[in-house]
Design an enzyme around this catalytic site. Sequence first.
Site, PDB file in Angstrom:
ATOM      1  N   ARG A 120      11.317   3.673   3.496  1.00 14.88           N
ATOM      2  CA  ARG A 120      10.910   2.657   4.482  1.00 14.88           C
ATOM      3  C   ARG A 120      12.148   1.848   4.830  1.00 14.88           C
ATOM      4  O   ARG A 120      12.896   1.417   3.952  1.00 14.88           O
ATOM      5  CB  ARG A 120       9.825   1.736   3.946  1.00 14.88           C
ATOM      6  CG  ARG A 120       9.564   0.569   4.922  1.00 14.88           C
ATOM      7  CD  ARG A 120       8.349  -0.220   4.599  1.00 14.88           C
ATOM      8  NE  ARG A 120       7.131   0.527   4.894  1.00 14.88           N
ATOM      9  CZ  ARG A 120       5.915  -0.012   4.854  1.00 14.88           C
ATOM     10  NH1 ARG A 120       5.766  -1.278   4.537  1.00 14.88           N
ATOM     11  NH2 ARG A 120       4.850   0.712   5.119  1.00 14.88           N
ATOM     12  N   LYS A 158      26.323  -4.513  -1.939  1.00 17.17           N
ATOM     13  CA  LYS A 158      27.789  -4.431  -1.972  1.00 17.17           C
ATOM     14  C   LYS A 158      28.334  -3.751  -0.725  1.00 17.17           C
ATOM     15  O   LYS A 158      29.539  -3.576  -0.580  1.00 17.17           O
ATOM     16  CB  LYS A 158      28.237  -3.635  -3.202  1.00 17.17           C
ATOM     17  CG  LYS A 158      27.776  -4.190  -4.522  1.00 17.17           C
ATOM     18  CD  LYS A 158      28.184  -3.231  -5.647  1.00 17.17           C
ATOM     19  CE  LYS A 158      27.383  -3.466  -6.905  1.00 17.17           C
ATOM     20  NZ  LYS A 158      27.485  -2.345  -7.839  1.00 17.17           N
ATOM     21  N   HIS A 206       4.895   5.722  11.592  1.00 14.41           N
ATOM     22  CA  HIS A 206       4.428   5.619  10.199  1.00 14.41           C
ATOM     23  C   HIS A 206       3.482   6.807  10.008  1.00 14.41           C
ATOM     24  O   HIS A 206       2.263   6.648   9.891  1.00 14.41           O
ATOM     25  CB  HIS A 206       3.706   4.283  10.032  1.00 14.41           C
ATOM     26  CG  HIS A 206       3.473   3.849   8.612  1.00 14.41           C
ATOM     27  ND1 HIS A 206       3.641   4.681   7.517  1.00 14.41           N
ATOM     28  CD2 HIS A 206       3.069   2.652   8.103  1.00 14.41           C
ATOM     29  CE1 HIS A 206       3.348   4.004   6.411  1.00 14.41           C
ATOM     30  NE2 HIS A 206       2.997   2.791   6.737  1.00 14.41           N
ATOM     31  N   ARG A 261       0.793  -1.227   0.000  1.00 13.94           N
ATOM     32  CA  ARG A 261       0.000   0.000   0.000  1.00 13.94           C
ATOM     33  C   ARG A 261       0.827   1.279   0.000  1.00 13.94           C
ATOM     34  O   ARG A 261       0.577   2.198  -0.785  1.00 13.94           O
ATOM     35  CB  ARG A 261      -0.921   0.059   1.240  1.00 13.94           C
ATOM     36  CG  ARG A 261      -2.197  -0.699   1.100  1.00 13.94           C
ATOM     37  CD  ARG A 261      -2.553  -1.306   2.432  1.00 13.94           C
ATOM     38  NE  ARG A 261      -1.569  -2.309   2.754  1.00 13.94           N
ATOM     39  CZ  ARG A 261      -1.668  -3.580   2.331  1.00 13.94           C
ATOM     40  NH1 ARG A 261      -2.711  -3.960   1.675  1.00 13.94           N
ATOM     41  NH2 ARG A 261      -0.722  -4.452   2.609  1.00 13.94           N
ATOM     42  N   THR A 262       1.772   1.356   0.898  1.00 15.80           N
ATOM     43  CA  THR A 262       2.486   2.633   1.061  1.00 15.80           C
ATOM     44  C   THR A 262       3.253   2.968  -0.215  1.00 15.80           C
ATOM     45  O   THR A 262       3.164   4.079  -0.743  1.00 15.80           O
ATOM     46  CB  THR A 262       3.438   2.549   2.270  1.00 15.80           C
ATOM     47  OG1 THR A 262       2.696   2.062   3.390  1.00 15.80           O
ATOM     48  CG2 THR A 262       4.015   3.907   2.608  1.00 15.80           C
TER      49      THR A 262
HETATM   50  N1   CP Z   1      -0.264  -0.080   5.851  1.00 17.30           N
HETATM   51  C1   CP Z   1       0.937  -0.333   5.287  1.00 17.30           C
HETATM   52  O1   CP Z   1       1.957   0.284   5.644  1.00 17.30           O
HETATM   53  O2   CP Z   1       0.912  -1.301   4.330  1.00 17.30           O
HETATM   54  P1   CP Z   1       2.175  -1.758   3.480  1.00 17.30           P
HETATM   55  O3   CP Z   1       3.152  -2.404   4.447  1.00 17.30           O
HETATM   56  O4   CP Z   1       1.650  -2.716   2.464  1.00 17.30           O
HETATM   57  O5   CP Z   1       2.800  -0.532   2.886  1.00 17.30           O
END
Ligand code: CP
Length: 304
Positions: free
Chosen positions: A103, A82, A131, A53-54
């Site tokens: 991320r 590397k 998040h 999603r993100t």
């Molecule tokens: N909600 C969320 O962060 O989903 P993903 O890990 O799929 O990005």
Amino acid sequence: MRHVISVHDLSAERIVDVLDRAEGMLATARGEAVNDCLKGKVLGSIFFEPSTRTRLSFETAMNRLGGGVIGFAGTEATSVVKGETLADTIRMVSGYADAVVLRHPQEGAAKLATQFSEKPIINAGDGAGQHPTQTLLDLFTIRQQMGRLVDLNISLVGDLRYGRTVHSLAYALSKFGNTINLVSPEGLEMPGEVVEHLEGSGQFGIACHTPEDVISNTDILYVTRIQKERFPDPVEYTKVAGKYLIDPELVSKGPDHMIVMHPLPKINEIAAEVDSMPQAKYYVQAFNGVPVRMALLEMVIGGR
Ligand code: CP
């Protein structure tokens, strides 16, 4: 707005501003209107951890606004294998792009990245830390579905120890004035600093181990997955796996107006039959990542 690292950086006024702008992005997010305010701009999207999603909603948001995306999903095909450091990776990508979405499995990685970046860093999840963009879309969904962000009883259910979405959401909800219940299996309780913050702001409801204890007085049931990947010991995971199940019987015990949210992915903590109940809002919630991230990118890259 520059870096977006933690909900602590966002005032209630700033949050409402993002949500208002996101509402104005809905038609473009659905492909029903055209807005190319980020034409010629580039987003760096670097995901050291899996995401559906993100990552895809950030990419959709950038594309819908006329911009382009570079980056990687997983480090296998990059020079990270590397031995290239996070610092150098950020230096490179921030040179190529106008903002960097990151991320990373390590808590604090996004904050660290700001030291090496020429461009805004957006935290797309840092280990068990925060998040913040998930929180913005959660708040957007709450306001959209409930009509307000105040005076709500929100029950956070599941892995409150390792689940970063509930850490960010608890802090953000407390900026508006709500009652927050904490429902987790033993050993997966909310970290002490979050509980102390809720207590200090007079917004702590109850802490318990089963959703049955809060369901009759819950406006929003916010369910999370047990974060298997963050357990240092797999044996500890097996002790808590499957400890709770949100099924139609439980959902029916909530008030008529109650909604069920989940940041997704969900595994087995919500019964499949709940997906088609009117209370289930988690797919709407996931879509809302697009307009919210469009609004955020317009502010961060477009400088509006
Ligand atoms: N909600 C969320 O962060 O989903 P993903 O890990 O799929 O990005």
